[in-house]
Design an enzyme around this catalytic site. Structure first.
Site, PDB file in Angstrom:
ATOM      1  CG  ASN A  14      71.342 -12.060  -1.305  1.00 24.49           C
ATOM      2  OD1 ASN A  14      70.908 -11.721  -0.206  1.00 24.49           O
ATOM      3  ND2 ASN A  14      70.758 -12.957  -2.064  1.00 24.49           N
ATOM      4  CG  ASP A  74      77.615 -19.340  -5.858  1.00 26.56           C
ATOM      5  OD1 ASP A  74      77.138 -18.233  -6.221  1.00 26.56           O
ATOM      6  OD2 ASP A  74      77.285 -20.419  -6.368  1.00 26.56           O
ATOM      7  CE1 TYR A 171      66.145 -20.259  -4.115  1.00 28.61           C
ATOM      8  CE2 TYR A 171      63.920 -21.018  -4.593  1.00 28.61           C
ATOM      9  CZ  TYR A 171      65.166 -20.595  -5.026  1.00 28.61           C
ATOM     10  OH  TYR A 171      65.422 -20.490  -6.382  1.00 28.61           O
ATOM     11  CG  ASP A 172      65.515 -18.108   4.655  1.00 28.17           C
ATOM     12  OD1 ASP A 172      66.040 -17.050   5.059  1.00 28.17           O
ATOM     13  OD2 ASP A 172      66.198 -19.110   4.341  1.00 28.17           O
TER      14      ASP A 172
HETATM   15  O1  ITT Z   1      75.914 -13.707  -6.089  1.00 32.85           O
HETATM   16  P1  ITT Z   1      75.626 -12.752  -4.950  1.00 32.85           P
HETATM   17  O2  ITT Z   1      75.876 -11.320  -5.281  1.00 32.85           O
HETATM   18  O3  ITT Z   1      76.225 -13.205  -3.652  1.00 32.85           O
HETATM   19  O4  ITT Z   1      74.015 -12.784  -4.701  1.00 32.85           O
HETATM   20  P2  ITT Z   1      73.010 -13.901  -5.217  1.00 32.85           P
HETATM   21  O5  ITT Z   1      71.689 -13.673  -4.567  1.00 32.85           O
HETATM   22  O6  ITT Z   1      73.078 -13.998  -6.702  1.00 32.85           O
HETATM   23  O7  ITT Z   1      73.608 -15.205  -4.543  1.00 32.85           O
HETATM   24  P3  ITT Z   1      73.954 -16.602  -5.222  1.00 32.85           P
HETATM   25  O8  ITT Z   1      74.438 -16.420  -6.603  1.00 32.85           O
HETATM   26  O9  ITT Z   1      74.802 -17.292  -4.210  1.00 32.85           O
HETATM   27  O10 ITT Z   1      72.496 -17.296  -5.263  1.00 32.85           O
HETATM   28  C1  ITT Z   1      71.959 -17.654  -4.054  1.00 32.85           C
HETATM   29  C2  ITT Z   1      70.529 -18.089  -4.283  1.00 32.85           C
HETATM   30  O11 ITT Z   1      70.183 -19.028  -3.255  1.00 32.85           O
HETATM   31  C3  ITT Z   1      69.266 -18.416  -2.367  1.00 32.85           C
HETATM   32  N1  ITT Z   1      69.790 -18.513  -1.008  1.00 32.85           N
HETATM   33  C4  ITT Z   1      71.089 -18.502  -0.652  1.00 32.85           C
HETATM   34  N2  ITT Z   1      71.213 -18.530   0.704  1.00 32.85           N
HETATM   35  C5  ITT Z   1      69.938 -18.519   1.187  1.00 32.85           C
HETATM   36  C6  ITT Z   1      69.398 -18.501   2.491  1.00 32.85           C
HETATM   37  O12 ITT Z   1      70.165 -18.440   3.567  1.00 32.85           O
HETATM   38  N3  ITT Z   1      68.058 -18.509   2.620  1.00 32.85           N
HETATM   39  C7  ITT Z   1      67.245 -18.527   1.521  1.00 32.85           C
HETATM   40  N4  ITT Z   1      67.687 -18.529   0.238  1.00 32.85           N
HETATM   41  C8  ITT Z   1      69.031 -18.519   0.085  1.00 32.85           C
HETATM   42  C9  ITT Z   1      69.201 -16.938  -2.731  1.00 32.85           C
HETATM   43  O13 ITT Z   1      67.896 -16.447  -2.580  1.00 32.85           O
HETATM   44  C10 ITT Z   1      69.600 -16.916  -4.186  1.00 32.85           C
HETATM   45  O14 ITT Z   1      68.429 -17.150  -4.946  1.00 32.85           O
HETATM   46 MG    MG Z   2      74.830 -14.612  -7.609  1.00 31.21          MG
END
Ligand code: ITT
Ligand code: MG
Length: 212
Positions: A14, A74, A171-172
């Protein structure tokens, strides 16, 4: 482990997370590498039921593959009026492949279906749709995939009715922090790191490692 001048591999693809980890780890003199440097690595199945379980799954898988210590994050959004959804399904809330804009549209659609009594603040301000919180679980494992530290951070806010701001990710734009009168997408990286679930989790990790 995590000595200044060394580097840490973060098991994430990400881009938004990588930018924040680079900024947060730079303050500790550490260089960040991530799975964005290894695009051929397949997605790791995140079939855990909690953020903590998924963070450990991701960290372990990458530590065993590379033979180095690894940190993984996560994280997700838990919305009160949606009974905590999307939670661990935040990335794929609107389906595959993960798409931030589609996820935000789905979030507003789902909240629209649940007639929420007006919770909004002063006239002229954004309409409050629901209290919510971001959760970030970070797992740090050694090169054998053995857990070294597992921490969590949270950030409380409110989902508002229309997106604000161009910064951050995910979602910021819909996540409003009433004390600041801005969404996370309207904050600078430093302002967001100071209160975000990710910044809070990492500061707990530093404290834990300093005590080891
Ligand atoms: O698993 P990795 O490779 O780390 O990447 P990912 O994007 O799939 O990450 P997650 O499985 O942890 O899912 C996180 C979700 O929550 C959201 N999210 C996480 N932290 C956020 C933040 O600081 N601001 C806005 N949205 C966030 C992000 O957009 C993802 O849709
Ligand atoms: Mg993920």
């Amino acid at each position: 482990m995590l000595l200044p001048g060394s580097e840490i591999l973060i098991a994430t693809k990400n881009a938004g997370k990588v930018k924040e980890f680079e900024s947060l780890f730079r303050d500790k003199g550490l260089t960040v590498r991530s799975l964005r440097d290894y695009p051929d690595i397949p997605d790791i199945p995140e079939d855990g039921e909690t953020f903590a379980a998924n963070a450990l799954i991701k960290a372990r898988a990458i530590a065993l593959r590379f033979g180095v210590a690894v940190a993984a994050d996560d994280s997700g959004l838990c919305v009160d009026r949606l009974d905590g959804a999307p939670g661990v399904y935040s990335a794929r809330y609107a389906g595959e492949p993960p798409d931030d804009a589609a996820n935000n549209r789905k979030l507003l659609d789902e909240l629209g279906k649940r007639a929420a009594p007006a919770q909004g603040p002063a006239p002229g301000g954004p309409v409050y749709l629901s209290p919510a919180r971001f959760v970030c679980a970070i797992a740090l494992v050694d090169k054998h995939g053995e857990p070294v530290a597992e921490v969590e951070g949270e950030c409380e806010g409110v989902i508002i009715d229309s997106p604000r701001g161009e910064r951050g990710f995910g979602y910021d734009p819909l996540f409003y922090v009433p004390e600041l009168g801005r969404t996370l997408a309207e904050l600078t990286m430093e302002e967001k790191n100071a209160l975000s679930h990710r910044g809070r989790a990492l500061r707990k990790l530093w404290d834990m490692l300093d005590r080891k």
